[in-house]
Design a protein around this motif. Structure first.
Motif, PDB file in Angstrom:
ATOM      1  N   SER A  92      38.595 -82.876 -23.002  1.00 45.31           N
ATOM      2  CA  SER A  92      37.280 -82.972 -23.140  1.00 45.31           C
ATOM      3  C   SER A  92      37.066 -81.885 -23.971  1.00 45.31           C
ATOM      4  N   GLU A  93      38.191 -80.326 -24.052  1.00 47.16           N
ATOM      5  CA  GLU A  93      37.389 -79.818 -25.150  1.00 47.16           C
ATOM      6  C   GLU A  93      38.230 -79.689 -26.536  1.00 47.16           C
ATOM      7  N   LEU A  94      39.445 -80.547 -26.851  1.00 53.05           N
ATOM      8  CA  LEU A  94      39.579 -81.068 -28.070  1.00 53.05           C
ATOM      9  C   LEU A  94      38.610 -81.790 -28.531  1.00 53.05           C
ATOM     10  N   GLU A  95      38.130 -83.348 -27.945  1.00 53.69           N
ATOM     11  CA  GLU A  95      37.211 -84.192 -28.501  1.00 53.69           C
ATOM     12  C   GLU A  95      36.174 -83.242 -29.083  1.00 53.69           C
ATOM     13  N   THR A  96      35.123 -82.427 -28.569  1.00 50.43           N
ATOM     14  CA  THR A  96      35.042 -81.201 -28.730  1.00 50.43           C
ATOM     15  C   THR A  96      34.882 -80.617 -30.008  1.00 50.43           C
ATOM     16  N   TRP A  97      35.759 -80.015 -30.130  1.00 47.23           N
ATOM     17  CA  TRP A  97      36.507 -79.335 -30.821  1.00 47.23           C
ATOM     18  C   TRP A  97      36.762 -80.193 -32.393  1.00 47.23           C
ATOM     19  N   ASN A  98      37.869 -80.973 -32.066  1.00 46.08           N
ATOM     20  CA  ASN A  98      38.122 -81.744 -32.945  1.00 46.08           C
ATOM     21  C   ASN A  98      36.869 -82.417 -34.335  1.00 46.08           C
ATOM     22  N   THR A  99      35.255 -82.838 -33.617  1.00 39.90           N
ATOM     23  CA  THR A  99      34.281 -83.309 -34.246  1.00 39.90           C
ATOM     24  C   THR A  99      34.162 -82.358 -35.011  1.00 39.90           C
ATOM     25  N   ARG A 100      35.006 -80.640 -35.459  1.00 36.96           N
ATOM     26  CA  ARG A 100      34.948 -79.662 -36.451  1.00 36.96           C
ATOM     27  C   ARG A 100      35.677 -79.795 -37.036  1.00 36.96           C
ATOM     28  N   LEU A 101      36.810 -79.194 -36.378  1.00 36.07           N
ATOM     29  CA  LEU A 101      38.333 -79.020 -37.310  1.00 36.07           C
ATOM     30  C   LEU A 101      39.205 -80.307 -37.344  1.00 36.07           C
ATOM     31  N   ASN A 102      38.978 -81.121 -36.766  1.00 36.47           N
ATOM     32  CA  ASN A 102      39.630 -82.183 -36.946  1.00 36.47           C
ATOM     33  C   ASN A 102      41.005 -82.295 -36.635  1.00 36.47           C
ATOM     34  N   LEU A 103      41.427 -81.421 -35.614  1.00 32.76           N
ATOM     35  CA  LEU A 103      43.110 -81.081 -35.037  1.00 32.76           C
ATOM     36  C   LEU A 103      43.760 -82.115 -35.021  1.00 32.76           C
ATOM     37  N   VAL A 104      43.278 -83.379 -34.897  1.00 28.82           N
ATOM     38  CA  VAL A 104      44.292 -84.537 -34.469  1.00 28.82           C
ATOM     39  C   VAL A 104      43.613 -85.497 -34.377  1.00 28.82           C
ATOM     40  N   SER A 105      44.472 -86.476 -35.212  1.00 31.31           N
ATOM     41  CA  SER A 105      43.850 -87.979 -34.994  1.00 31.31           C
ATOM     42  C   SER A 105      43.805 -88.850 -34.296  1.00 31.31           C
ATOM     43  N   TYR A 106      42.729 -89.342 -34.335  1.00 25.98           N
ATOM     44  CA  TYR A 106      42.879 -90.698 -33.281  1.00 25.98           C
ATOM     45  C   TYR A 106      41.263 -91.182 -34.033  1.00 25.98           C
ATOM     46  N   ARG A 107      40.787 -92.764 -33.243  1.00 26.49           N
ATOM     47  CA  ARG A 107      39.855 -93.372 -32.958  1.00 26.49           C
ATOM     48  C   ARG A 107      39.175 -93.253 -32.048  1.00 26.49           C
ATOM     49  N   ASN A 108      39.384 -93.255 -30.701  1.00 30.08           N
ATOM     50  CA  ASN A 108      38.197 -92.856 -30.257  1.00 30.08           C
ATOM     51  C   ASN A 108      39.522 -92.398 -28.688  1.00 30.08           C
ATOM     52  N   THR A 109      39.369 -92.003 -27.103  1.00 31.72           N
ATOM     53  CA  THR A 109      39.450 -91.442 -26.212  1.00 31.72           C
ATOM     54  C   THR A 109      40.273 -91.727 -26.000  1.00 31.72           C
ATOM     55  N   GLU A 110      40.298 -92.969 -25.911  1.00 36.76           N
ATOM     56  CA  GLU A 110      42.282 -94.581 -25.620  1.00 36.76           C
ATOM     57  C   GLU A 110      42.972 -93.990 -26.261  1.00 36.76           C
TER      58      GLU A 110
END
Length: 214
Positions: free
Chosen positions: A30-48
């Motif tokens: 959950s935390e990674l998904e939240t931060w990823n919207t701002r920092l693009n930490l890792v590439s993925y299309r959806n949670t799955e």
């Protein structure tokens, strides 16, 4: 947040998390998904896809890392904490240093470590590998560049009885990588990793320090 793929993947990997481990794992995602919207930490299309390509991909190597001797672990180029933070959740008897030269990514690692209650065992080091000092029993990395350019700095931070453990892809590219690093196949161990729901080749490359070349 549906965790069907996560639960099924953990079962397939024979990982039976304790309640705290599972809650930490979900909190991390959950935390990674939240931060990823701002920092693009890792590439993925959806949670799955995040769960399969990154979470389960890292945890597929957990049993191999668990078998390595030693207490201290350095995760090089930790980025989003893959695999360092995930390993720290499950390897509760190990101490981790997450090396990340990007200030923004290091900020995420500090925030996530605090959120997960891991600051007593996880240290975030905001440095480049070539400026990093220390001696670690296990040095791990994922999505890292070729060994050739970095094998000596990696050796320098691996203890005399330690092991470099690298998450890698196809065997044919691994063999070329090892040759570029002047590492013979006889001096390393390559273990196949099977990632649930991912039809792509994955391997773990283990380089024992005792085999270091002159």
């Amino acid at each position: 947040m549906r965790m069907d793929k996560l639960d099924k993947g953990l079962l397939e990997l024979e990982i039976n998390p304790a309640d705290l481990q599972y809650s930490r794992l979900k909190a991390y995602i959950s935390e990674l998904e939240t931060w990823n919207t701002r920092l693009n930490l890792v590439s993925y299309r959806n949670t799955e896809e995040l769960v399969v390509r990154h979470i389960l991909d890292c945890l597929a190597g957990l049993s191999i890392i668990r078998e390595l001797k030693g207490v201290s672990v350095a995760d090089i180029g930790s980025g989003a904490g893959l695999p360092g933070l995930l390993l720290a959740i499950f390897l509760e008897d190990r101490e981790f240093s997450l090396l990340e030269r990007s200030g923004k990514k290091a900020g995420f690692l500090r925030a996530a470590s605090a959120l997960l209650g891991l600051v007593d065992r996880v240290k975030v080091v905001e440095k480049d590998l070539r400026n990093f000092k220390g001696s670690f029993d296990i040095v791990t990395m994922r999505a890292f560049r070729e060994f050739g350019e970095f094998i000596m700095p990696l050796r320098m931070i691996t203890s005399d009885t330690g092991t470099i453990a690298a998450y890698k892809g196809r065997l044919d590219s691994i063999n070329g990588d090892l040759k570029n690093a002047k590492l013979e196949l006889e001096s390393v161990v390559i273990k196949k990793i099977t990632v649930p729901f991912l039809d792509e080749e994955r391997n773990m490359v283990l380089v024992p320090q005792r085999h270091r070349s002159a």
